[in-house]
Design an enzyme around this catalytic site. Structure first.
Site, PDB file in Angstrom:
ATOM      1  N   ARG A  19       0.887  -1.356  -0.056  1.00 16.99           N
ATOM      2  CA  ARG A  19       0.083  -0.009  -0.023  1.00 16.99           C
ATOM      3  C   ARG A  19       1.010   1.243   0.067  1.00 16.99           C
ATOM      4  NH1 ARG A  19      -1.373   2.176   4.549  1.00 16.99           N
ATOM      5  NH2 ARG A  19      -1.593   0.177   5.656  1.00 16.99           N
ATOM      6  N   TYR A  46     -16.369  16.852 -16.014  1.00 14.36           N
ATOM      7  CA  TYR A  46     -16.723  15.310 -16.359  1.00 14.36           C
ATOM      8  C   TYR A  46     -17.895  15.073 -15.178  1.00 14.36           C
ATOM      9  CZ  TYR A  46     -16.773  10.438 -15.321  1.00 14.36           C
ATOM     10  OH  TYR A  46     -17.174   9.165 -14.855  1.00 14.36           O
ATOM     11  N   ASP A  62      -7.068  18.691 -14.581  1.00 12.13           N
ATOM     12  CA  ASP A  62      -7.336  17.375 -15.262  1.00 12.13           C
ATOM     13  C   ASP A  62      -6.917  17.382 -16.805  1.00 12.13           C
ATOM     14  OD1 ASP A  62      -8.532  15.080 -16.440  1.00 12.13           O
ATOM     15  OD2 ASP A  62     -10.343  15.484 -15.151  1.00 12.13           O
ATOM     16  N   LYS A  87      -8.150   6.013 -19.793  1.00  9.93           N
ATOM     17  CA  LYS A  87      -8.562   6.500 -20.983  1.00  9.93           C
ATOM     18  C   LYS A  87      -7.329   6.254 -21.893  1.00  9.93           C
ATOM     19  CE  LYS A  87     -12.486   7.889 -19.392  1.00  9.93           C
ATOM     20  NZ  LYS A  87     -12.431   7.670 -17.752  1.00  9.93           N
TER      21      LYS A  87
END
Length: 378
Positions: A46, A98, A170, A195
């Site tokens: 982690r 978005y 972004d 993406k």
């Protein structure tokens, strides 16, 4: 080092222990220590994993940053970044974001006292007017999803710095191959790496990079504390996908330019949204701050009924959420990616029921245009 070379040789190349030219998948959760509190470099996956670290080093390099981060999704990346702020802080965001970003800010983080105001950042004059005493950051999406609006990153970051705000960008639509916000004054850049960076519709991931060690240390503390990290298998898939990002983005864009020409002259298309068009409101800004215009394009056919008819007739454009894959994807934002935004708000923004969004793939352009041509015989 040029971008295509950096995508292959940036970060950590290969494996020094075996000579493998591909970073191995370290499918491991914990690591043997030399003594109590004396790890050899990794202690728990982690906190850090060699495969994920290679990916984080790569996004750092290609975004020209100080430190990189890999998360389990783009929304996990955005959530971790927003955890840099505290109850009562105020964030300014691009209005045409978005739908998932809008939902996170207005349905989740607002319950923890984080305030958000959505404004048209493509007009820099709107930013200073909305800054309040508790404003801490400016969040830009450029080009936007789905209307492809463009914000002057350097200009917006300059305004933000005057008021001591962080600038977060972004960069999903442009990718680091076309645009590098950190070099334009931004403090943090993030991606839905699901993406274009992955590019093959086979991984869900989020990446971020920062330009400052202090911000990097804070974000790593949050990443480790909240645990939304990317696993080694997906990190490896993303490393592999990013090697071909340059050649994919060039092919995507070449196809898109031809499709935009076709749509611009079609009698059933009312409007086309694409930064590469000379009549796009901020075309010159897009040309100045990016090396390419990308492969996302939206167009309006006038009604939901017509939009659905177009989608029913298509063969090579796959009706699906997401974008940025080698295969061409198509969606109706009002019914899909932006359905979480209230209808009145969508109307105010210009996200009409007849708006169709294309993510242009790398198929043969004649097949793609032929498919659109027959689908648009309304």
């Amino acid at each position: 080092m040029k971008k295509k070379t950096k995508l292959i040789h940036g970060g950590i190349f290969g494996d020094e222990h075996t000579g493998a030219v591909s970073v191995p998948i370290y499918q491991v959760s914990t690591y043997k220590q030399d003594g109590p509190g004396r790890p050899k470099g990794y202690e728990y996956s982690r906190t850090g994993n060699p495969t994920r670290h290679a990916l984080e080093e790569l996004i750092k390099d290609v975004e020209e940053g100080d430190r990189g981060f890999a998360f389990s999704s783009g929304m996990a990346a955005m959530s971790a970044i927003m955890m840099l702020f505290s109850q009562g802080d105020h964030i300014l965001l691009t209005d045409d974001v978005y739908g998932g970003s809008f939902r996170l800010m207005t349905k989740v983080l607002n319950r923890f006292g984080l305030e958000a105001t959505f404004i048209d950042t493509s007009n820099l004059g709107n930013i200073e007017k909305e800054i309040k005493g508790n404003t801490k950051a400016l969040f830009l999406e450029t080009p936007t999803n789905p209307l492809l609006k463009v914000t002057d990153i350097a200009g917006a970051a300059s305004v933000a710095k005057q008021f001591g705000l962080l600038t977060i960008v972004d960069n999903t639509f442009s990718t680091p191959y076309w645009q590098n916000p950190l070099t334009l004054g931004a403090d943090i850049v993030l991606h839905s790496a699901t993406k274009f960076l992955g590019g093959h519709s086979d991984v869900v991931a989020g990446l971020a990079a920062v330009n400052d060690k202090i911000i990097g240390d804070k974000l790593h503390f949050i990443q480790n504390s909240t645990g939304g990290v990317l696993g080694p298998q997906d990190s490896w898939l993303l490393l592999r996908g990013m090697k071909t990002l340059g050649i994919r983005m060039e092919e995507h864009e070449q196809n898109t330019k031809e499709i935009v020409k076709f749509l611009e002259r079609h009698k059933h298309v009312l409007k086309v949204y694409y930064p590469g068009l000379k009549h796009h409101p901020n075309h010159e800004i897009a040309k100045r701050q990016a090396r390419g215009f990308g492969s996302m394009v939206s167009f309006d056919v006038g009604s939901e009924e017509k939009a659905e008819e177009v989608l029913r007739r298509l063969n090579y454009f796959t009706l699906a959420e997401s974008l940025g894959a080698v295969e061409s994807l198509i969606s109706i934002p009002a019914l899909m990616t932006h359905a979480s935004i209230p209808a009145a708000r969508r109307k105010e923004l210009g996200i009409t029921d007849g708006l169709i969004r294309l993510s242009v793939g790398i198929e043969d352009i004649e097949d793609l245009i032929g498919d659109l041509e027959q689908a648009l015989k309304l």
